[in-house]
Design a protein around this motif. Sequence first.
Motif, PDB file in Angstrom:
ATOM      1  N   GLU A 186      -8.863  82.040   3.429  1.00  0.00           N
ATOM      2  CA  GLU A 186      -8.728  83.414   2.927  1.00  0.00           C
ATOM      3  C   GLU A 186      -9.612  84.379   3.712  1.00  0.00           C
ATOM      4  O   GLU A 186      -9.212  85.526   3.970  1.00  0.00           O
ATOM      5  CB  GLU A 186      -9.073  83.460   1.433  1.00  0.00           C
ATOM      6  CG  GLU A 186      -8.131  82.679   0.534  1.00  0.00           C
ATOM      7  CD  GLU A 186      -6.727  83.269   0.483  1.00  0.00           C
ATOM      8  OE1 GLU A 186      -6.569  84.466   0.819  1.00  0.00           O
ATOM      9  OE2 GLU A 186      -5.792  82.541   0.121  1.00  0.00           O
ATOM     10  N   LEU A 187     -10.791  83.953   4.098  1.00  0.00           N
ATOM     11  CA  LEU A 187     -11.652  84.815   4.910  1.00  0.00           C
ATOM     12  C   LEU A 187     -11.053  85.036   6.293  1.00  0.00           C
ATOM     13  O   LEU A 187     -11.020  86.169   6.799  1.00  0.00           O
ATOM     14  CB  LEU A 187     -13.049  84.202   5.030  1.00  0.00           C
ATOM     15  CG  LEU A 187     -13.920  84.224   3.774  1.00  0.00           C
ATOM     16  CD1 LEU A 187     -15.210  83.450   4.011  1.00  0.00           C
ATOM     17  CD2 LEU A 187     -14.244  85.651   3.350  1.00  0.00           C
ATOM     18  N   LEU A 188     -10.551  83.974   6.915  1.00  0.00           N
ATOM     19  CA  LEU A 188      -9.974  84.092   8.250  1.00  0.00           C
ATOM     20  C   LEU A 188      -8.728  84.969   8.246  1.00  0.00           C
ATOM     21  O   LEU A 188      -8.451  85.675   9.226  1.00  0.00           O
ATOM     22  CB  LEU A 188      -9.626  82.705   8.798  1.00  0.00           C
ATOM     23  CG  LEU A 188     -10.820  81.880   9.278  1.00  0.00           C
ATOM     24  CD1 LEU A 188     -10.390  80.447   9.573  1.00  0.00           C
ATOM     25  CD2 LEU A 188     -11.445  82.516  10.503  1.00  0.00           C
ATOM     26  N   ALA A 189      -7.990  84.958   7.152  1.00  0.00           N
ATOM     27  CA  ALA A 189      -6.774  85.766   7.077  1.00  0.00           C
ATOM     28  C   ALA A 189      -7.078  87.266   7.032  1.00  0.00           C
ATOM     29  O   ALA A 189      -6.201  88.085   7.338  1.00  0.00           O
ATOM     30  CB  ALA A 189      -5.964  85.366   5.844  1.00  0.00           C
ATOM     31  N   ARG A 190      -8.307  87.633   6.698  1.00  0.00           N
ATOM     32  CA  ARG A 190      -8.643  89.042   6.515  1.00  0.00           C
ATOM     33  C   ARG A 190      -9.697  89.566   7.489  1.00  0.00           C
ATOM     34  O   ARG A 190      -9.845  90.776   7.647  1.00  0.00           O
ATOM     35  CB  ARG A 190      -9.168  89.257   5.085  1.00  0.00           C
ATOM     36  CG  ARG A 190      -8.153  88.990   3.997  1.00  0.00           C
ATOM     37  CD  ARG A 190      -8.819  88.903   2.631  1.00  0.00           C
ATOM     38  NE  ARG A 190      -7.869  88.790   1.548  1.00  0.00           N
ATOM     39  CZ  ARG A 190      -7.257  87.664   1.190  1.00  0.00           C
ATOM     40  NH1 ARG A 190      -7.520  86.530   1.842  1.00  0.00           N
ATOM     41  NH2 ARG A 190      -6.391  87.649   0.184  1.00  0.00           N
ATOM     42  N   VAL A 191     -10.430  88.675   8.111  1.00  0.00           N
ATOM     43  CA  VAL A 191     -11.637  89.088   8.818  1.00  0.00           C
ATOM     44  C   VAL A 191     -11.351  90.104   9.928  1.00  0.00           C
ATOM     45  O   VAL A 191     -12.165  91.001  10.184  1.00  0.00           O
ATOM     46  CB  VAL A 191     -12.378  87.845   9.373  1.00  0.00           C
ATOM     47  CG1 VAL A 191     -11.580  87.163  10.471  1.00  0.00           C
ATOM     48  CG2 VAL A 191     -13.762  88.213   9.856  1.00  0.00           C
ATOM     49  N   ALA A 192     -10.201  90.012  10.580  1.00  0.00           N
ATOM     50  CA  ALA A 192      -9.891  90.928  11.682  1.00  0.00           C
ATOM     51  C   ALA A 192      -9.668  92.358  11.197  1.00  0.00           C
ATOM     52  O   ALA A 192      -9.804  93.317  11.969  1.00  0.00           O
ATOM     53  CB  ALA A 192      -8.664  90.439  12.441  1.00  0.00           C
ATOM     54  N   ASP A 193      -9.318  92.503   9.929  1.00  0.00           N
ATOM     55  CA  ASP A 193      -9.002  93.825   9.390  1.00  0.00           C
ATOM     56  C   ASP A 193     -10.199  94.524   8.748  1.00  0.00           C
ATOM     57  O   ASP A 193     -10.096  95.691   8.357  1.00  0.00           O
ATOM     58  CB  ASP A 193      -7.884  93.715   8.345  1.00  0.00           C
ATOM     59  CG  ASP A 193      -6.599  93.163   8.934  1.00  0.00           C
ATOM     60  OD1 ASP A 193      -6.307  93.497  10.099  1.00  0.00           O
ATOM     61  OD2 ASP A 193      -5.910  92.390   8.241  1.00  0.00           O
ATOM     62  N   TRP A 194     -11.318  93.822   8.621  1.00  0.00           N
ATOM     63  CA  TRP A 194     -12.478  94.385   7.938  1.00  0.00           C
ATOM     64  C   TRP A 194     -13.347  95.207   8.887  1.00  0.00           C
ATOM     65  O   TRP A 194     -13.270  95.051  10.124  1.00  0.00           O
ATOM     66  CB  TRP A 194     -13.321  93.278   7.314  1.00  0.00           C
ATOM     67  CG  TRP A 194     -12.751  92.777   6.015  1.00  0.00           C
ATOM     68  CD1 TRP A 194     -11.948  93.451   5.152  1.00  0.00           C
ATOM     69  CD2 TRP A 194     -12.959  91.484   5.436  1.00  0.00           C
ATOM     70  NE1 TRP A 194     -11.640  92.675   4.070  1.00  0.00           N
ATOM     71  CE2 TRP A 194     -12.248  91.460   4.212  1.00  0.00           C
ATOM     72  CE3 TRP A 194     -13.670  90.362   5.817  1.00  0.00           C
ATOM     73  CZ2 TRP A 194     -12.229  90.361   3.363  1.00  0.00           C
ATOM     74  CZ3 TRP A 194     -13.655  89.250   4.982  1.00  0.00           C
ATOM     75  CH2 TRP A 194     -12.950  89.244   3.771  1.00  0.00           C
ATOM     76  N   SER A 195     -14.185  96.025   8.306  1.00  0.00           N
ATOM     77  CA  SER A 195     -15.165  96.775   9.092  1.00  0.00           C
ATOM     78  C   SER A 195     -16.132  95.801   9.747  1.00  0.00           C
ATOM     79  O   SER A 195     -16.211  94.626   9.372  1.00  0.00           O
ATOM     80  CB  SER A 195     -15.946  97.730   8.184  1.00  0.00           C
ATOM     81  OG  SER A 195     -16.750  96.993   7.270  1.00  0.00           O
ATOM     82  N   GLU A 196     -16.887  96.300  10.727  1.00  0.00           N
ATOM     83  CA  GLU A 196     -17.818  95.425  11.433  1.00  0.00           C
ATOM     84  C   GLU A 196     -18.834  94.806  10.479  1.00  0.00           C
ATOM     85  O   GLU A 196     -19.161  93.621  10.578  1.00  0.00           O
ATOM     86  CB  GLU A 196     -18.545  96.190  12.536  1.00  0.00           C
ATOM     87  CG  GLU A 196     -19.487  95.326  13.348  1.00  0.00           C
ATOM     88  CD  GLU A 196     -20.157  96.082  14.477  1.00  0.00           C
ATOM     89  OE1 GLU A 196     -20.984  95.477  15.183  1.00  0.00           O
ATOM     90  OE2 GLU A 196     -19.861  97.277  14.644  1.00  0.00           O
TER      91      GLU A 196
END
Length: 300
Positions: free
Chosen positions: A229-239
């Motif tokens: 779940e973290l990997l599925a979202r990490v690219a879209d999050w702020s730095e």
Amino acid sequence: NDDSLMVLRYLASAIQRVGPVAGWQIASELAVRDELQKDMELTQLLWFGIATVVEASTNPDGDLRKLLGLADQSTSQLLKDFIRWYAAKQSDIGRQALVDTLSSSEHRESLHALGLLELATRGTRGIDAPPGWQSVSKELYESSDATTRRAAESIGAVFSDQQLFEAMRQILSDDDSDFSEKRYALSTLSYDGSAANLPRLLELLDSEELVGPVRPMLGRYDDTKVGAELLARVADWSEENRRAAIAVLVSRRAWARALLDAIDQEELPLSFLSAFDARQIYNLGDEALRQQLSELWGNL
């Protein structure tokens, strides 16, 4: 025969020097003096003396019971509070005494005991709930007074009260709960490592307002779903959010392996991995991970 304030202060300051037998005798006589109600310095000197004797005790449970008896006899509310707070902070005996007060006293005295218990347990974890807590906690959790309710919830979290934790999970699942209520629920559930929390926490990863407090809580669950779940979202999050997520991912071997696989397959850029993160993966002690890391990152 001199009972001047100066002499009383001298006697109070002597408690810690005269040995436990004489110290308890002096403390018992001073604790019932009316002067305590008028002179804070005398009260403080008496308290410091008693605390020193109790801390050096070879029979701590016996002396804590003696201490609580002294509180019952004292004319000073401040001394009573010092003693009851200290006993509750140090022992099951003290916490039980305050819970007994919650169930058997008038409303005002019960609320005072609740405040002392909250102060004594604040910042601690994993303390067993005293017998009787369950019989009073439900009413306290449902109090219309926010101060009473929050104090009880703080205590319940320390006692790992599953009744409280289930109520907090319901708040997380309730679409009508606002962000401040959910943040508070997350703060309370940080005391609980139950697997029942995980589905609720994963659902909140899509909430920008709540992802901050959720991420560190996920690190306690050894479940592949967390990494996915973290990997599925990490690219879209702020730095900021991305760095915090990577810190969670590199804390466990399975998650770190999934992270390196995603980088190797160019699903995520290598720049997402800092030198510190790389070192964390290396320190997991897995030779296969170290080899994979070396191929992507180079030698550390």
